[in-house]
Design a protein around this motif. Sequence first.
Motif, PDB file in Angstrom:
ATOM      1  N   PRO A 150      63.548  44.674 -67.658  1.00 21.12           N
ATOM      2  CA  PRO A 150      64.510  45.775 -67.491  1.00 21.12           C
ATOM      3  C   PRO A 150      65.939  45.385 -67.868  1.00 21.12           C
ATOM      4  O   PRO A 150      66.765  46.254 -68.140  1.00 21.12           O
ATOM      5  CB  PRO A 150      64.409  46.115 -65.996  1.00 21.12           C
ATOM      6  CG  PRO A 150      63.915  44.850 -65.361  1.00 21.12           C
ATOM      7  CD  PRO A 150      62.981  44.250 -66.361  1.00 21.12           C
ATOM      8  N   ALA A 171      65.282  51.182 -62.728  1.00 19.62           N
ATOM      9  CA  ALA A 171      64.433  50.632 -63.786  1.00 19.62           C
ATOM     10  C   ALA A 171      63.614  49.459 -63.262  1.00 19.62           C
ATOM     11  O   ALA A 171      62.423  49.335 -63.551  1.00 19.62           O
ATOM     12  CB  ALA A 171      65.281  50.201 -64.980  1.00 19.62           C
ATOM     13  N   LEU A 187      59.223  47.975 -64.887  1.00 15.63           N
ATOM     14  CA  LEU A 187      59.392  47.908 -66.333  1.00 15.63           C
ATOM     15  C   LEU A 187      59.508  46.455 -66.778  1.00 15.63           C
ATOM     16  O   LEU A 187      60.294  45.689 -66.204  1.00 15.63           O
ATOM     17  CB  LEU A 187      60.655  48.668 -66.745  1.00 15.63           C
ATOM     18  CG  LEU A 187      61.160  48.483 -68.177  1.00 15.63           C
ATOM     19  CD1 LEU A 187      60.223  49.184 -69.144  1.00 15.63           C
ATOM     20  CD2 LEU A 187      62.577  49.043 -68.320  1.00 15.63           C
ATOM     21  N   TRP A 227      65.630  52.290 -72.007  1.00 11.19           N
ATOM     22  CA  TRP A 227      64.637  52.483 -70.954  1.00 11.19           C
ATOM     23  C   TRP A 227      63.784  53.706 -71.290  1.00 11.19           C
ATOM     24  O   TRP A 227      63.876  54.765 -70.657  1.00 11.19           O
ATOM     25  CB  TRP A 227      65.333  52.631 -69.603  1.00 11.19           C
ATOM     26  CG  TRP A 227      66.059  51.376 -69.186  1.00 11.19           C
ATOM     27  CD1 TRP A 227      65.650  50.096 -69.402  1.00 11.19           C
ATOM     28  CD2 TRP A 227      67.309  51.287 -68.490  1.00 11.19           C
ATOM     29  NE1 TRP A 227      66.561  49.199 -68.878  1.00 11.19           N
ATOM     30  CE2 TRP A 227      67.593  49.894 -68.319  1.00 11.19           C
ATOM     31  CE3 TRP A 227      68.222  52.219 -67.999  1.00 11.19           C
ATOM     32  CZ2 TRP A 227      68.740  49.445 -67.666  1.00 11.19           C
ATOM     33  CZ3 TRP A 227      69.367  51.759 -67.352  1.00 11.19           C
ATOM     34  CH2 TRP A 227      69.615  50.392 -67.184  1.00 11.19           C
ATOM     35  N   THR A 276      60.594  50.425 -61.134  1.00  9.85           N
ATOM     36  CA  THR A 276      59.422  50.972 -61.826  1.00  9.85           C
ATOM     37  C   THR A 276      58.542  49.883 -62.424  1.00  9.85           C
ATOM     38  O   THR A 276      57.540  50.187 -63.079  1.00  9.85           O
ATOM     39  CB  THR A 276      59.851  51.914 -62.962  1.00  9.85           C
ATOM     40  OG1 THR A 276      60.545  51.170 -63.965  1.00  9.85           O
ATOM     41  CG2 THR A 276      60.743  53.040 -62.443  1.00  9.85           C
ATOM     42  N   HIS A 280      60.618  54.545 -70.975  1.00  6.70           N
ATOM     43  CA  HIS A 280      59.646  55.128 -70.044  1.00  6.70           C
ATOM     44  C   HIS A 280      60.314  56.020 -69.003  1.00  6.70           C
ATOM     45  O   HIS A 280      59.662  56.858 -68.395  1.00  6.70           O
ATOM     46  CB  HIS A 280      58.847  54.009 -69.360  1.00  6.70           C
ATOM     47  CG  HIS A 280      59.587  53.311 -68.269  1.00  6.70           C
ATOM     48  ND1 HIS A 280      60.800  52.711 -68.467  1.00  6.70           N
ATOM     49  CD2 HIS A 280      59.286  53.150 -66.944  1.00  6.70           C
ATOM     50  CE1 HIS A 280      61.217  52.199 -67.329  1.00  6.70           C
ATOM     51  NE2 HIS A 280      60.330  52.443 -66.390  1.00  6.70           N
TER      52      HIS A 280
END
Length: 212
Positions: A43, A35, A40, A98, A38, A100
Amino acid sequence: MKLEDIRREYLQDGLSEDMLDASPIKQFEKWLEQAVATNLPDPTAMVVATVDEHGQPSQRIVLLKHLDENGFVFFTNTGSRKAQELKGNNKISLHFPWHHMERQVIVYGEAKPLPTTAVAKYFLSRPKESQLAAWASAQSRPVSSRKVLMETFAKMKQKFSDGEIPLPDFWGGYCVEPTKVEFWQGGAHRLHDRFMYQRNADGSWQFGRLNP
């Protein structure tokens, strides 16, 4: 806008038994690393659910600040609603959404207060403004306006302008010792992959697949 028509397929990945670590903590660390990779935003953000004396659940988003084999750690004002509810019932649930990655993790367990040494170590690592905000905010309690809050913040800034900001006696932390951990991976046609880990009496873990 018709809410019932908003939908999409989950096609990014699948999750099978042979992909999972024997330890839910190690499996979580693997997913968390992915995570973070990426990019994010937040996270480590998790939804923390507690229950009051009337059985009314409440939720809020808190940041995970430490993780090891003992559990999941977060910090908070001990006068806050979540802390007060945990005094009466230390059962707790954490949810990591999470979206996405078409993944979510749900942790079930008990929140145990951290020793003052651990709380102080974390508090002193925070940015000065965050330390001052902890002193300025009577978390979860009514305040008449943002102006009043900012005035209190300014007073705390002036009060502690000459040195290190001490640990407030109303600041604490918790380690959530997990008893169950669920890993969810989205699947096509709503046939999602779900696996639930459960802690045995001897501290070991077992896991199995759940229907979606």
